[in-house]
Design an enzyme around this catalytic site. Structure first.
Site, mmCIF file in Angstrom:
data_model
loop_
_atom_site.group_PDB
_atom_site.id
_atom_site.type_symbol
_atom_site.label_atom_id
_atom_site.label_comp_id
_atom_site.label_asym_id
_atom_site.label_seq_id
_atom_site.Cartn_x
_atom_site.Cartn_y
_atom_site.Cartn_z
ATOM 1 N N SER A 145 0.857 -1.180 0.000
ATOM 2 C CA SER A 145 0.000 0.000 0.000
ATOM 3 C C SER A 145 0.892 1.228 0.000
ATOM 4 O O SER A 145 2.036 1.175 0.485
ATOM 5 C CB SER A 145 -0.894 0.008 1.245
ATOM 6 O OG SER A 145 -1.509 1.277 1.439
ATOM 7 N N TYR A 171 -1.702 -0.930 10.335
ATOM 8 C CA TYR A 171 -1.807 -1.262 8.907
ATOM 9 C C TYR A 171 -0.603 -0.717 8.147
ATOM 10 O O TYR A 171 0.029 -1.429 7.354
ATOM 11 C CB TYR A 171 -3.104 -0.692 8.336
ATOM 12 C CG TYR A 171 -3.318 -0.997 6.880
ATOM 13 C CD1 TYR A 171 -3.928 -2.183 6.489
ATOM 14 C CD2 TYR A 171 -2.906 -0.105 5.889
ATOM 15 C CE1 TYR A 171 -4.120 -2.478 5.143
ATOM 16 C CE2 TYR A 171 -3.086 -0.388 4.548
ATOM 17 C CZ TYR A 171 -3.701 -1.568 4.180
ATOM 18 O OH TYR A 171 -3.877 -1.860 2.848
#
Length: 248
Positions: A145, A171
């Site tokens: 990401s 995350y």
């Protein structure tokens, strides 16, 4: 003569979203694809729908947080096919609550995030690496990401410098660690035909981010598909979005 055997791909977290679209695109390219996920009913239904479109897709039960299940899945693929040509580590979760200060995200959120988004990837890759070594030109794609980019997070003008995205420390950190794993594994395999790359799919509308995003899943799958289908001259140890470098 060229080898008529189609490439065998495995995509984790593939019953919906980017994983399912990656599965579809790889199958359209001519690969036989194992659509992997932890929910047998969900992956069977997804595979059935894709097969109804004439695509060579098979379901494979694989929970990336279950070491015994991972070993069983690798043994099943070994018995059935004897090799693996493409591994797309797509499975991922986001459990943190948007808007909460980083220091206030519970530690259990960190543990469950790392269990899936990092440790699961390492465990799956280790289990399937012997099968990937039997391929003449295997590809490993780790779905990261832009939130794994420390450069992006450090830029006060970036989209990551907002309360929404700064509320996802687990995350983001897990994706940064995934990028590091990618570089280390690419180094280990540098003298083999195996290429290992991390990709940022883009801010894609999926269940993981509650349907927010700028891209649809077709665009979100592009980065994974490009790296999965690299030719022999393609790169290894990179971090890209649709072929363009992403800053570490």
């Amino acid at each position: 003569m060229s080898d008529p055997t189609p490439r065998l791909a495995l995509v984790t977290g593939a019953n919906r979203g980017i994983g399912r679209e990656t599965t579809r695109r790889l199958a359209l390219s001519g690969a036989r694809v194992l659509l992997a996920g932890r929910d047998r009913e969900a992956i069977t239904a997804a595979a059935h729908e894709l097969r109804a479109d004439g695509l060579p897709v098979e379901p494979l039960v694989l929970d990336v947080t279950d070491p015994a299940g991972i070993r069983a899945a690798a043994a099943e693929v070994d018995r059935a096919y004897g090799r693996l040509d493409i591994l797309v580590n797509n499975a991922g979760i986001r459990t943190e609550e948007y808007g909460r200060a980083p220091s206030r995200q519970p530690l259990e959120r960190w543990r469950e995030t790392f269990d899936t988004n990092l440790f699961g990837v390492v465990e799956v890759t280790r289990a399937f690496l012997p099968l990937l070594r039997r391929s003449p030109a295997a590809r490993i794609v780790n779905v990261s990401s832009l939130l794994g980019s420390l450069t992006t997070h450090s830029d006060p003008d970036s989209y990551a410098s907002t309360p929404m995205f700064k509320s996802l420390p687990a995350y983001s950190a897990a994706k940064s660690a995934l990028n590091s794993w990618t570089v280390h594994l690419a180094y280990e395999l540098r003298d083999t035909p195996i290429k290992v790359n991390a990709v940022h799919p883009g801010y894609t509308r999926t269940d993981l981010n509650d349907g927010a995003g700028d891209l649809d899943v077709s665009d979100g799958a592009t980065s994974s598909v490009l790296m999965a289908l690299l030719d022999a001259d393609g790169p290894t140890g990179t971090y890209t979005h649709q072929g363009a470098p992403v800053p570490w």
